[in-house]
Design a protein around this motif. Structure first.
Motif, PDB file in Angstrom:
ATOM      1  N   SER A 548       0.311  -0.896  -0.286  1.00 12.95           N
ATOM      2  CA  SER A 548       0.225   0.426   0.131  1.00 12.95           C
ATOM      3  C   SER A 548       0.880   1.083   0.135  1.00 12.95           C
ATOM      4  N   GLU A 549       2.012   1.189   0.705  1.00 11.26           N
ATOM      5  CA  GLU A 549       2.539   2.487   0.852  1.00 11.26           C
ATOM      6  C   GLU A 549       2.733   3.112  -0.933  1.00 11.26           C
ATOM      7  N   TRP A 551       1.463   2.085  -3.012  1.00  9.75           N
ATOM      8  CA  TRP A 551       0.487   2.960  -4.697  1.00  9.75           C
ATOM      9  C   TRP A 551       0.855   4.225  -4.223  1.00  9.75           C
ATOM     10  N   LEU A 568      -6.731   4.325  -0.344  1.00  8.23           N
ATOM     11  CA  LEU A 568      -5.798   4.987   1.102  1.00  8.23           C
ATOM     12  C   LEU A 568      -6.339   5.212   2.117  1.00  8.23           C
ATOM     13  N   ARG A 571      -8.979   1.974   3.766  1.00  7.86           N
ATOM     14  CA  ARG A 571      -7.652   1.513   4.383  1.00  7.86           C
ATOM     15  C   ARG A 571      -7.246   1.903   6.186  1.00  7.86           C
TER      16      ARG A 571
END
Length: 679
Positions: A548-549, A551, A568, A571
């Motif tokens: 995810s970091e 994206w 994000l 999440r």
């Protein structure tokens, strides 16, 4: 009667009605409207008896008739009833054959164009190697699809009224009914959904519970009209259980008569209240309902393997903890009970489950199958207004909720039953008072009066359509740490609410806000997918192979940036939900998200292509869930396996209760039918 002779030619027999057995010769069939003989079996003539047709490689036999009378038909063949009048007996060539072969279909498949609508009478077939009876469901119909008008219905048959009916049939002109209902995953709303106006997001799954309803007896005996009781047989093949009941035709109550202690309160309540609804719906025509009930009710229940834990069997067999190992199990595999000693000295052994709401799905499937079988609802078109002034789905929902709550001995939130009926949704519960009358009157008033009040009650539950955004997938993992007792955990949370109301209220408000935030983000992603599909597709594909970091590296254009921003923020909302759920558990001294689950969920959310992860419903040690992007599933299942977590075969399926085309145990038989030689 229609004969299909595989490899040797085709024989066609058209009849208005017939009484025959294996010794009936072809010249005795002159009572039929037309006899059409096709193929190269020149040695057969009108003197050939039916049992001499064993030389034919494959035989499918159908009675074609508009006649309403029940006839004693041979049990050694497949029978299909439909209208197509002919006038005389004659031989025809292939050009005159009343078949319409569909282009691009299998060469052995042929379509039949009836002049009138079709209805099914009876199914029986006998093999030289295997006897396939109605209990197994006969698949040959799916090899030779029926044509109605210009539309190919494939494995389906059309009724006289134009309604689609099942190709799984039984005795006395009354076909068996097979209904199924899905299991659930409560993604958000755990505990909060117990109180209005809090909402929960619940996903229905491809794990389904099936109920098969058919009569026990072929026909009603003359002396049985004076009977006040009828038989009900309940079979659970996976548990190797068969229970017998007597149903009072006056009071509509069940009396358990089996020697073994194998009662199922959910099915018992479902039977009683469904029959009570049938009495209420047929007040002007009780005779046909009475006759149908006098034949007895044969009910079989089957749950998909996904409802139960087979982890021990897989580990005992030395198989790896991957979904492919689950795929080696037979469908509807036998269920192993936990050791009685592990549940306390005075407790019965319990079945290890995965937390998908098996009791709600089972109750809903039984209610739906019975109501359809008894003519109260029409599952082929359940959204239309039915006999009680509301949709048939609403009728199923009200009766299933009532049955489930009474079987549990309490009025729960009902999200699991609502999901089983309607499918994936945003759910707000009904007021418990709507069932208070049933709870009080359960031992007093006649059941048809009770159910009449229930159906007229003010059901104020709210249901909004919801499903995961496109290209997002639901995954469930079984940690193998044992299940949790939802009732005891709910009780502990309620005690905490009473002992520390201010802190509990603050926690619930923040949790409600976080749940709404996640819902908003997921709905926003669905809208972005609809409005900007190509860009959305590209973003999801790119993010599915990244953590995810990373994206944000693909936020190169405004639309890309908007999609990634929603991902994000979804999440972040899930992380807040998890924190608040843990705080609730700490306050109530229950393991809503135990430390072992926290570590597993953190590891899952840091994996490539994972949007979010959590503990569904009430939490505890049951299965965890994850929502993944695109095709990232293989990496997740490998990661889970390395953490001793078994990835299940469960996926989201937004559909609720439905009418099935046949017994689910025979799904895989059809392809092998051509190798069976029929007598």
């Amino acid at each position: 009667m229609l004969f299909r002779a595989g490899g040797s030619g085709s024989w066609l027999f058209w009849a208005s009605w017939m009484i025959f057995d294996e010794k009936t010769s072809l010249d005795e069939l002159t009572c039929i409207d037309e006899l059409a003989l096709l193929g190269e079996l020149d040695d057969l003539d009108e003197q050939t008896s039916l049992d001499e047709l064993s030389c034919i490689d494959e035989l499918t036999c159908a009675i074609l008739s508009p006649g309403p009378e029940k006839r004693p038909l041979s049990r050694d063949f497949l029978f299909l009833i439909y209208t197509r009048p002919y006038s005389r007996v004659r031989k025809v060539n292939s050009r005159e054959c009343p078949f319409s072969t569909q282009p691009n279909s299998h060469p052995d498949q042929a379509g039949l164009r009836p002049a009138g609508p079709a209805r099914v009478l009876k199914v029986r077939i006998r093999s030289t190697t295997t006897t396939l009876t109605a209990g197994h469901l006969l698949p040959p119909i799916s090899n030779y699809p029926i044509i109605f008008g210009d539309i190919q219905s494939q494995t389906e048959v059309v009724s006289e009224s134009g309604v689609l009916i099942s190709d799984y049939l039984c005795h006395s002109l009354k076909m068996a009914v097979v209904a199924s209902a899905p299991g659930k995953v409560l993604m958000t709303g755990g505990y909060l959904v117990l109180e209005k106006p809090n909402a929960g997001l619940v996903l229905s799954t491809n794990a389904r519970f099936y109920a098969i309803v058919k009569p026990i007896n072929e026909e009603v005996k003359h002396e049985s009209w004076a009977w006040k009781w009828t038989d009900v047989k309940l079979t659970s093949p996976q548990l190797t259980r068969e229970s017998m009941y007597k149903l009072s035709l006056n009071h509509l109550t069940l009396q358990f008569v089996s020697a073994s202690d194998s009662r199922n309160p959910f099915v018992e309540h479902a039977i009683q209240y469904a029959i009570a609804a049938a009495h209420l719906a047929t007040e002007k025509d009780k005779e046909s309902l009475h006759k149908l009930l006098l034949q007895g009710l044969d009910i079989t229940i089957l749950g998909s393997n996904d409802f139960y834990s087979y982890r021990n069997q897989i580990e005992s067999a030395g198989l790896p903890l991957i979904p492919e190992s689950l795929g080696t199990l037979a469908p509807f595999a036998s269920i192993t009970f936990n050791d009685a000693e592990s549940n306390g000295a005075n407790s019965k052994p319990e079945v290890a489950k995965t937390g998908l709401g098996s009791s709600a799905a089972m109750t809903t499937a039984v209610v739906a199958a019975l109501l359809h079988y008894l003519g109260v609802v029409d599952l082929s078109d359940p959204c239309k207004e039915g006999k009680f002034g509301c949709s048939d789905l609403d009728v199923i929902h009200m009766i299933a909720q009532t049955s489930h709550c009474l079987a549990q001995g309490k009025v729960g939130s009902g999200f699991d039953v609502s999901c089983a009926v309607y499918g994936s949704q945003r759910y707000v519960r009904f007021s418990p008072e709507v069932l208070s009358f049933a709870q009080v009157a359960v031992t007093g008033l006649p059941l048809n009066e009770v159910i009449g009040t229930i159906l007229k009650g003010k059901w104020d539950n709210e249901r909004t359509e919801f499903s995961l955004p496109p290209l997002m997938n639901l995954f469930l993992g079984e940690p193998g740490s044992g299940g949790s007792s939802t009732p005891s955990m709910v009780g502990a949370v309620k005690k905490w609410q009473m002992s520390d109301p201010e802190k509990a209220r603050e926690n619930w408000q923040k949790l409600s806000d976080a749940n709404l935030e996640l819902e908003t983000k997921l709905n926003g992603l669905s809208k972005l997918a609809k409005d900007h599909w190509d860009v959305y597709l590209g973003v999801i594909k790119s993010c599915s192979v990244l953590t995810s970091e990373k994206w944000v590296l693909h936020a190169t254009e405004p639309i890309n940036e908007a999609i990634i921003k929603e991902l994000l923020e979804a999440r972040e909302a899930m992380l807040r939900i998890r924190i608040l759920m843990r705080q609730m558990g700490e306050g109530a001294s229950v393991p809503i998200e135990p430390e072992s689950q926290t570590q597993l969920l953190d590891s899952t959310m840091s994996a490539e292509g994972v949007l979010l992860a959590g503990v569904p419903g009430a939490g505890g040690f049951d299965a965890i869930f994850a929502i993944t992007l695109g095709d990232s599933d293989s990496k997740l299942t490998q990661a889970w396996s390395s953490h001793n977590v078994l990835a299940l075969l469960v996926r989201e399926d937004p559909h609720g209760v439905c009418l099935e085309s046949g017994d689910p145990r025979t799904t895989g038989i059809t392809s092998g039918v051509s190798s069976i030689h029929f007598e």
